[in-house]
Scaffold this motif. Structure first.
Motif, PDB file in Angstrom:
ATOM      1  N   LEU A  20       6.040   3.045  -9.562  1.00  0.00           N
ATOM      2  CA  LEU A  20       4.899   3.767  -8.772  1.00  0.00           C
ATOM      3  C   LEU A  20       4.393   5.029  -9.508  1.00  0.00           C
ATOM      4  O   LEU A  20       3.210   5.399  -9.058  1.00  0.00           O
ATOM      5  CB  LEU A  20       5.724   4.113  -7.647  1.00  0.00           C
ATOM      6  CG  LEU A  20       6.155   3.182  -6.520  1.00  0.00           C
ATOM      7  CD1 LEU A  20       6.983   3.879  -5.413  1.00  0.00           C
ATOM      8  CD2 LEU A  20       4.848   2.508  -5.977  1.00  0.00           C
ATOM      9  N   CYS A  50       6.641  -5.223  -4.492  1.00  0.00           N
ATOM     10  CA  CYS A  50       6.743  -4.232  -3.700  1.00  0.00           C
ATOM     11  C   CYS A  50       6.020  -2.893  -4.241  1.00  0.00           C
ATOM     12  O   CYS A  50       5.245  -2.406  -3.524  1.00  0.00           O
ATOM     13  CB  CYS A  50       8.042  -3.679  -3.460  1.00  0.00           C
ATOM     14  SG  CYS A  50       9.299  -5.097  -2.599  1.00  0.00           S
ATOM     15  N   HIS A  53       2.049  -3.613  -4.241  1.00  0.00           N
ATOM     16  CA  HIS A  53       1.448  -3.467  -2.894  1.00  0.00           C
ATOM     17  C   HIS A  53       1.196  -2.050  -2.824  1.00  0.00           C
ATOM     18  O   HIS A  53       0.045  -1.715  -2.297  1.00  0.00           O
ATOM     19  CB  HIS A  53       2.419  -4.025  -2.205  1.00  0.00           C
ATOM     20  CG  HIS A  53       1.597  -4.151  -0.584  1.00  0.00           C
ATOM     21  ND1 HIS A  53       0.839  -5.040  -0.307  1.00  0.00           N
ATOM     22  CD2 HIS A  53       1.976  -3.160   0.515  1.00  0.00           C
ATOM     23  CE1 HIS A  53       0.377  -4.746   0.885  1.00  0.00           C
ATOM     24  NE2 HIS A  53       1.201  -3.813   1.581  1.00  0.00           N
ATOM     25  N   GLN A  54       2.086  -1.294  -3.156  1.00  0.00           N
ATOM     26  CA  GLN A  54       1.705   0.395  -2.936  1.00  0.00           C
ATOM     27  C   GLN A  54       0.957   0.848  -3.863  1.00  0.00           C
ATOM     28  O   GLN A  54      -0.017   1.800  -3.470  1.00  0.00           O
ATOM     29  CB  GLN A  54       3.138   1.154  -2.953  1.00  0.00           C
ATOM     30  CG  GLN A  54       4.183   0.618  -1.752  1.00  0.00           C
ATOM     31  CD  GLN A  54       5.523   1.481  -2.101  1.00  0.00           C
ATOM     32  OE1 GLN A  54       6.541   0.837  -2.646  1.00  0.00           O
ATOM     33  NE2 GLN A  54       5.287   2.780  -1.697  1.00  0.00           N
ATOM     34  N   GLN A  57      -2.775   0.162  -2.744  1.00  0.00           N
ATOM     35  CA  GLN A  57      -3.099   1.038  -1.837  1.00  0.00           C
ATOM     36  C   GLN A  57      -3.396   2.695  -2.275  1.00  0.00           C
ATOM     37  O   GLN A  57      -4.216   3.103  -1.794  1.00  0.00           O
ATOM     38  CB  GLN A  57      -2.033   1.272  -0.477  1.00  0.00           C
ATOM     39  CG  GLN A  57      -1.859  -0.168  -0.061  1.00  0.00           C
ATOM     40  CD  GLN A  57      -0.650  -0.061   0.991  1.00  0.00           C
ATOM     41  OE1 GLN A  57      -0.650   0.556   2.069  1.00  0.00           O
ATOM     42  NE2 GLN A  57       0.312  -0.912   0.854  1.00  0.00           N
ATOM     43  N   LYS A  58      -2.523   2.732  -3.184  1.00  0.00           N
ATOM     44  CA  LYS A  58      -2.761   4.468  -3.638  1.00  0.00           C
ATOM     45  C   LYS A  58      -4.071   4.651  -4.267  1.00  0.00           C
ATOM     46  O   LYS A  58      -4.688   5.640  -4.092  1.00  0.00           O
ATOM     47  CB  LYS A  58      -1.400   4.602  -4.385  1.00  0.00           C
ATOM     48  CG  LYS A  58      -1.497   6.135  -5.065  1.00  0.00           C
ATOM     49  CD  LYS A  58      -0.254   6.378  -5.870  1.00  0.00           C
ATOM     50  CE  LYS A  58       0.055   7.725  -6.558  1.00  0.00           C
ATOM     51  NZ  LYS A  58       1.217   8.078  -7.112  1.00  0.00           N
ATOM     52  N   HIS A  74      -4.366   1.734   2.698  1.00  0.00           N
ATOM     53  CA  HIS A  74      -3.619   1.453   3.546  1.00  0.00           C
ATOM     54  C   HIS A  74      -4.150   1.210   5.056  1.00  0.00           C
ATOM     55  O   HIS A  74      -3.384   0.901   5.847  1.00  0.00           O
ATOM     56  CB  HIS A  74      -2.506   2.483   3.670  1.00  0.00           C
ATOM     57  CG  HIS A  74      -3.057   4.122   4.141  1.00  0.00           C
ATOM     58  ND1 HIS A  74      -3.722   4.677   3.176  1.00  0.00           N
ATOM     59  CD2 HIS A  74      -3.194   4.563   5.352  1.00  0.00           C
ATOM     60  CE1 HIS A  74      -4.277   5.673   3.721  1.00  0.00           C
ATOM     61  NE2 HIS A  74      -3.973   5.884   4.974  1.00  0.00           N
TER      62      HIS A  74
END
Length: 299
Positions: A20, A50, A53-54, A57-58, A74
């Motif tokens: 991340l 996982c 996917h974040q 969006q970010k 999101h």
């Protein structure tokens, strides 16, 4: 403590946290490097899915569906790692590691006044983006919260030049409620740059905005909204450039052996060379002073 002595839960948490932290445009590189360290394909695949996917969006990762740009955020997440696109009326999963759409399904939407307004605002926003961004993408989403209709406009442009050792992203998000007469626009502009030649430098700049817009009709609202975005982003860009110039001046002052005035004027090196009494040598011809030698001599 090495990863080999961590429990599986702790290892999952560390891997996801590292992924991340990957700057925009560098997620796959970070994943590949971690794979060499972890050597657990199943674990890395799950955590990569996982975290990917974040990451999408970010950083508003752009896709192209049926020739139309789609920005992931999101606001168009449906759950179970699925996204929804209003323009194509499709829902799908996106594998960031493979850069591939998966499990594409049709998804109907309600055709009402808010949907017609969304299309009009998208057209006006596209004109602005095509005018001001080299490779910009934009998308307008629609969301219903407690029976209230909202439009979310997203803009993204990036330049990922790993060969040149730098990556950069510009993105902005604008939200307003569909009201009869007056609406408040909330915006956020975000810029991130990563330089990794000789030094690992991260720059993140963001600004939150609030403005009001009068509503007369759909066409007027769309044009007023596009003008508002243009005005605010131009102001933000000018402020960022000014801050970076001040930062570069400050760094320059620290590098120099003593403070010198920054005149921002072009130096005529040819005139300086001609004014100098260059000594002629029979074998060497004549001495040429390089810019670096002259700079050291002046300082």
């Amino acid at each position: 403590m090495t990863l080999s002595v961590l429990s599986r839960k702790d290892k999952e948490r560390v891997i996801r946290r590292l992924l991340l932290q990957a700057p925009p445009g560098e997620f796959v590189n970070a994943f590949d490097d971690l794979c060499l360290l972890i050597r657990d394909e199943k674990l890395m695949h799950h955590q990569g899915e996982c975290a990917g996917h974040q990451h999408c969006q970010k950083y508003s990762v752009p896709l192209c569906i049926d020739g139309n740009p789609v920005l992931l955020s999101h606001h168009n997440v449906m759950g179970n790692y699925r996204f929804f696109d209003h323009q194509s009326k499709l829902s799908f999963k996106y594998d960031l590691l493979q850069n591939q759409l998966k499990d594409i399904q049709s998804h109907g939407i309600i055709q009402n006044e808010a949907e017609y307004l969304r299309v009009v605002v998208l057209c006006a926003l596209k004109l602005y983006v095509n005018d001001h961004y080299p490779k910009g993408n934009c998308n307008v989403l629609r969301k219903t919260v407690k029976s209230k209709e909202y439009l979310i406009a997203c803009i993204e442009d990036h330049n990922y030049e790993t060969g040149e050792c730098w990556n950069g992203l510009w993105k902005s998000k604008w939200i307003f409620q569909v009201n009869p007469f007056l609406t408040q626009v909330k915006g956020r502009i975000f810029v991130q740059a990563h330089f990794f030649r000789c030094v690992n430098l991260h720059i993140e700049i963001s600004k939150d905005l609030k403005e009001s817009l009068e509503i007369v009709n759909q066409a007027q609202l769309a044009l007023s909204f596009a003008r508002l975005v243009e005005e605010q982003e131009n102001k933000f860009q000018a402020a960022v450039l000014e801050e970076l110039q001040e930062l570069s001046n400050e760094v320059l002052r620290k590098i120099l052996r003593r403070d010198l005035p920054v005149t921002r004027t072009l130096i005529d090196w040819h005139r300086i060379l001609s004014d100098l009494n260059l000594v002629m040598y029979p074998k060497l011809g004549y001495v040429i002073y390089s810019r670096s030698v002259l700079c050291n001599w002046i300082i």
